[in-house]
Design a protein around this motif. Structure first.
Motif, PDB file in Angstrom:
ATOM      1  N   VAL A  72      40.434  39.754  38.425  1.00 26.31           N
ATOM      2  CA  VAL A  72      41.829  39.455  38.084  1.00 26.31           C
ATOM      3  C   VAL A  72      42.221  40.304  36.880  1.00 26.31           C
ATOM      4  O   VAL A  72      41.524  40.308  35.868  1.00 26.31           O
ATOM      5  CB  VAL A  72      42.035  37.960  37.772  1.00 26.31           C
ATOM      6  N   SER A  73      43.327  41.043  37.022  1.00 23.66           N
ATOM      7  CA  SER A  73      43.767  41.909  35.932  1.00 23.66           C
ATOM      8  C   SER A  73      45.287  41.945  35.860  1.00 23.66           C
ATOM      9  O   SER A  73      45.976  41.640  36.829  1.00 23.66           O
ATOM     10  CB  SER A  73      43.225  43.328  36.128  1.00 23.66           C
ATOM     11  N   LYS A  74      45.776  42.330  34.702  1.00 25.15           N
ATOM     12  CA  LYS A  74      47.213  42.464  34.522  1.00 25.15           C
ATOM     13  C   LYS A  74      47.552  43.947  34.661  1.00 25.15           C
ATOM     14  O   LYS A  74      46.920  44.796  34.035  1.00 25.15           O
ATOM     15  CB  LYS A  74      47.638  41.938  33.147  1.00 25.15           C
ATOM     16  N   ASN A 103      37.080  43.691  30.830  1.00 21.71           N
ATOM     17  CA  ASN A 103      37.844  42.614  31.452  1.00 21.71           C
ATOM     18  C   ASN A 103      38.495  41.764  30.370  1.00 21.71           C
ATOM     19  O   ASN A 103      37.834  41.021  29.660  1.00 21.71           O
ATOM     20  CB  ASN A 103      36.918  41.756  32.322  1.00 21.71           C
ATOM     21  N   SER A 104      39.818  41.845  30.271  1.00 26.47           N
ATOM     22  CA  SER A 104      40.515  41.077  29.236  1.00 26.47           C
ATOM     23  C   SER A 104      41.066  39.754  29.761  1.00 26.47           C
ATOM     24  O   SER A 104      41.468  38.902  28.981  1.00 26.47           O
ATOM     25  CB  SER A 104      41.644  41.910  28.633  1.00 26.47           C
ATOM     26  N   SER A 105      41.076  39.580  31.101  1.00 25.32           N
ATOM     27  CA  SER A 105      41.617  38.335  31.654  1.00 25.32           C
ATOM     28  C   SER A 105      40.612  37.194  31.570  1.00 25.32           C
ATOM     29  O   SER A 105      40.992  36.034  31.574  1.00 25.32           O
ATOM     30  CB  SER A 105      42.037  38.528  33.109  1.00 25.32           C
ATOM     31  N   GLY A 106      39.321  37.543  31.544  1.00 20.44           N
ATOM     32  CA  GLY A 106      38.282  36.523  31.536  1.00 20.44           C
ATOM     33  C   GLY A 106      37.876  36.078  32.917  1.00 20.44           C
ATOM     34  O   GLY A 106      36.983  35.264  33.072  1.00 20.44           O
ATOM     35  N   VAL A 107      38.512  36.613  33.956  1.00 23.64           N
ATOM     36  CA  VAL A 107      38.186  36.260  35.337  1.00 23.64           C
ATOM     37  C   VAL A 107      37.865  37.547  36.084  1.00 23.64           C
ATOM     38  O   VAL A 107      38.693  38.469  36.128  1.00 23.64           O
ATOM     39  CB  VAL A 107      39.361  35.528  36.025  1.00 23.64           C
ATOM     40  N   CYS A 120      28.457  36.394  37.287  1.00 23.79           N
ATOM     41  CA  CYS A 120      28.553  35.730  35.989  1.00 23.79           C
ATOM     42  C   CYS A 120      28.822  36.656  34.811  1.00 23.79           C
ATOM     43  O   CYS A 120      29.407  36.222  33.835  1.00 23.79           O
ATOM     44  CB  CYS A 120      27.269  34.963  35.716  1.00 23.79           C
ATOM     45  N   ARG A 121      28.388  37.882  34.873  1.00 22.57           N
ATOM     46  CA  ARG A 121      28.533  38.753  33.713  1.00 22.57           C
ATOM     47  C   ARG A 121      29.961  39.287  33.615  1.00 22.57           C
ATOM     48  O   ARG A 121      30.510  39.797  34.572  1.00 22.57           O
ATOM     49  CB  ARG A 121      27.566  39.925  33.801  1.00 22.57           C
TER      50      ARG A 121
END
Length: 143
Positions: free
Chosen positions: A87-89, A80-84, A74-75
């Protein structure tokens, strides 16, 4: 003397001058100390106080594991900029100097193993590549 089968985080305390006899449970996680003393007199003897200490310790360890798992799921990290989670760009620069953007899903199927899959922004578009990465992360991580 009776010897207990499992003494992880459990220590025997015998201080005859102080009249103290029992089992002490002590565990520290992430800087937080947890402890409790189980007196022989209160529990009816050495094996009984040990059993109470072991049950309390096992319950504490289980609660700590549940909390750690909940926190990990949950944290959200400030990085983390994707919010998931997972998962990253990412950008891959080819030998020619061209930049290619992907949405990447990463997970660990087993301890010591890591898997990742990339979805091209150029091929799928920004939104669809992101959705595909989120779905791959859920499927791979078993969420």
């Amino acid at each position: 003397m009776w010897i207990p089968p499992d003494t992880y985080a459990i220590a025997r305390i015998d201080l005859p001058r102080a009249g103290t006899h029992g089992w002490q449970v002590r565990i520290q996680r992430r800087g937080v100390k947890h402890g409790k003393f189980f007196a022989d007199r209160s529990y009816g003897g050495v094996p009984e106080s040990y059993d109470a200490a072991r049950l309390w310790r096992d319950d504490l360890v289980k609660r700590m594991a549940d909390e750690e798992n909940a926190v990990r799921i949950c944290r959200r990290s400030p990085r983390n900029s994707s919010g998931v989670v997972g998962v990253s760009k990412v950008c891959v620069v080819a030998a020619s100097g061209a930049s290619y953007w992907f949405w990447q899903a990463t997970w660990c199927p087993a301890p010591g193993e890591r898997r990742c899959v990339k979805f091209s922004v150029k091929r799928h578009g920004e939104k669809q590549a992101f959705r595909m990465a989120v779905e791959a992360r859920k499927d791979g991580a078993g969420l």
